[in-house]
Design an enzyme around this catalytic site. Sequence first.
Site, PDB file in Angstrom:
ATOM      1  N   ASP A   1       0.841  -1.204   0.000  1.00 50.69           N
ATOM      2  CA  ASP A   1       0.000   0.000   0.000  1.00 50.69           C
ATOM      3  C   ASP A   1       0.881   1.261   0.000  1.00 50.69           C
ATOM      4  O   ASP A   1       0.719   2.160  -0.843  1.00 50.69           O
ATOM      5  CB  ASP A   1      -0.885  -0.044   1.258  1.00 50.69           C
ATOM      6  CG  ASP A   1      -2.032   0.949   1.240  1.00 50.69           C
ATOM      7  OD1 ASP A   1      -2.158   1.708   0.263  1.00 50.69           O
ATOM      8  OD2 ASP A   1      -2.812   0.966   2.207  1.00 50.69           O
TER       9      ASP A   1
ATOM     10  N   TYR B   1      -0.856  -8.643   7.541  1.00 53.30           N
ATOM     11  CA  TYR B   1      -2.081  -9.313   7.977  1.00 53.30           C
ATOM     12  C   TYR B   1      -1.877 -10.786   8.346  1.00 53.30           C
ATOM     13  O   TYR B   1      -2.799 -11.429   8.841  1.00 53.30           O
ATOM     14  CB  TYR B   1      -3.195  -9.153   6.942  1.00 53.30           C
ATOM     15  CG  TYR B   1      -3.901  -7.799   6.992  1.00 53.30           C
ATOM     16  CD1 TYR B   1      -3.467  -6.783   7.843  1.00 53.30           C
ATOM     17  CD2 TYR B   1      -5.014  -7.538   6.193  1.00 53.30           C
ATOM     18  CE1 TYR B   1      -4.109  -5.551   7.897  1.00 53.30           C
ATOM     19  CE2 TYR B   1      -5.675  -6.304   6.243  1.00 53.30           C
ATOM     20  CZ  TYR B   1      -5.218  -5.314   7.099  1.00 53.30           C
ATOM     21  OH  TYR B   1      -5.876  -4.100   7.148  1.00 53.30           O
TER      22      TYR B   1
ATOM     23  N   THR C   1      -0.814 -11.594   3.110  1.00 54.06           N
ATOM     24  CA  THR C   1       0.283 -12.436   3.620  1.00 54.06           C
ATOM     25  C   THR C   1       1.455 -11.633   4.186  1.00 54.06           C
ATOM     26  O   THR C   1       2.478 -12.206   4.569  1.00 54.06           O
ATOM     27  CB  THR C   1       0.823 -13.402   2.542  1.00 54.06           C
ATOM     28  OG1 THR C   1       1.401 -12.643   1.490  1.00 54.06           O
ATOM     29  CG2 THR C   1      -0.285 -14.282   1.997  1.00 54.06           C
TER      30      THR C   1
HETATM   31  P1  ADP Z   1      -1.401  -7.171   3.954  1.00 53.09           P
HETATM   32  O1  ADP Z   1      -1.651  -6.121   5.010  1.00 53.09           O
HETATM   33  O2  ADP Z   1      -2.608  -7.448   3.086  1.00 53.09           O
HETATM   34  O3  ADP Z   1      -0.771  -8.399   4.523  1.00 53.09           O
HETATM   35  P2  ADP Z   1       1.216  -6.192   2.973  1.00 53.09           P
HETATM   36  O4  ADP Z   1       1.459  -5.020   2.107  1.00 53.09           O
HETATM   37  O5  ADP Z   1       1.736  -6.124   4.386  1.00 53.09           O
HETATM   38  O6  ADP Z   1      -0.375  -6.454   2.932  1.00 53.09           O
HETATM   39  O7  ADP Z   1       1.819  -7.490   2.308  1.00 53.09           O
HETATM   40  C1  ADP Z   1       1.240  -8.125   1.209  1.00 53.09           C
HETATM   41  C2  ADP Z   1       2.329  -8.661   0.304  1.00 53.09           C
HETATM   42  O8  ADP Z   1       2.803  -7.599  -0.519  1.00 53.09           O
HETATM   43  C3  ADP Z   1       3.543  -9.218   1.021  1.00 53.09           C
HETATM   44  O9  ADP Z   1       3.867 -10.476   0.421  1.00 53.09           O
HETATM   45  C4  ADP Z   1       4.635  -8.197   0.703  1.00 53.09           C
HETATM   46  O10 ADP Z   1       5.917  -8.817   0.623  1.00 53.09           O
HETATM   47  C5  ADP Z   1       4.196  -7.729  -0.642  1.00 53.09           C
HETATM   48  N1  ADP Z   1       4.752  -6.467  -1.152  1.00 53.09           N
HETATM   49  C6  ADP Z   1       5.290  -5.421  -0.475  1.00 53.09           C
HETATM   50  N2  ADP Z   1       5.698  -4.472  -1.334  1.00 53.09           N
HETATM   51  C7  ADP Z   1       5.435  -4.921  -2.588  1.00 53.09           C
HETATM   52  C8  ADP Z   1       5.648  -4.418  -3.917  1.00 53.09           C
HETATM   53  N3  ADP Z   1       6.191  -3.230  -4.145  1.00 53.09           N
HETATM   54  N4  ADP Z   1       5.233  -5.200  -4.960  1.00 53.09           N
HETATM   55  C9  ADP Z   1       4.652  -6.394  -4.773  1.00 53.09           C
HETATM   56  N5  ADP Z   1       4.435  -6.915  -3.553  1.00 53.09           N
HETATM   57  C10 ADP Z   1       4.822  -6.190  -2.473  1.00 53.09           C
END
Ligand code: ADP
Length: 180
Positions: free
Chosen positions: A40, A127, A124
Amino acid sequence: MEIKIGKSRLLLKQGDITQEEVDAIVNAANSSLLGGGGVDGAIHRAGGSEILEQCKKLGGCAPGDAKITTGGKLKAKHVIHTVGPIWRGGGEDEPRILASAYRRSLEVASENHCSSVSFPSISTGAYGYPVTEAAQIALRTIIAFLRKHQELKEARMVLFSPEDFSTYARELRPMTVPDM
Ligand code: ADP
């Protein structure tokens, strides 16, 4: 890794979702839609303030639902903001909410005439959803949708870490059946 579903494709890759050149990228947001960490934070940083300005007018998003904004400065035209479940051990409807987050994102993509969509691994990260179980739900839900919605030409899972890529690839392999 890539599989064909009718005329559509499902592709797994390792990478940074903010760099994707697709009609829409999906954001794993929180219910406020007012920004957070992880993917995000990366999307808002790369896409600029226009995305947050539109998010402020959306009134939040329930877990399992999805809402769309501009892609701002991203190469992607749109960002589809969805909210996955917080993992609380699996007995709190987490699998259904996770499947719904993928399905609603795909529905919103279709309604907005997107023919290519990239997903991160929803829920993953912060959360805490176990990656193997999340991968099974993500892949099954995307495959089921593509079977029925051939207007969506390509769905991608963009996994940030090589470990997550390996897990998704391992779970996709047995779902790949030869054409009959
Ligand atoms: P949630 O709160 O839904 O768990 P997160 O952002 O903490 O969301 O993590 C969701 C996934 O996104 C994780 O596997 C993380 O490694 C991944 N992630 C973080 N940054 C990026 C990025 N720039 N591109 C793709 N995936 C990402």
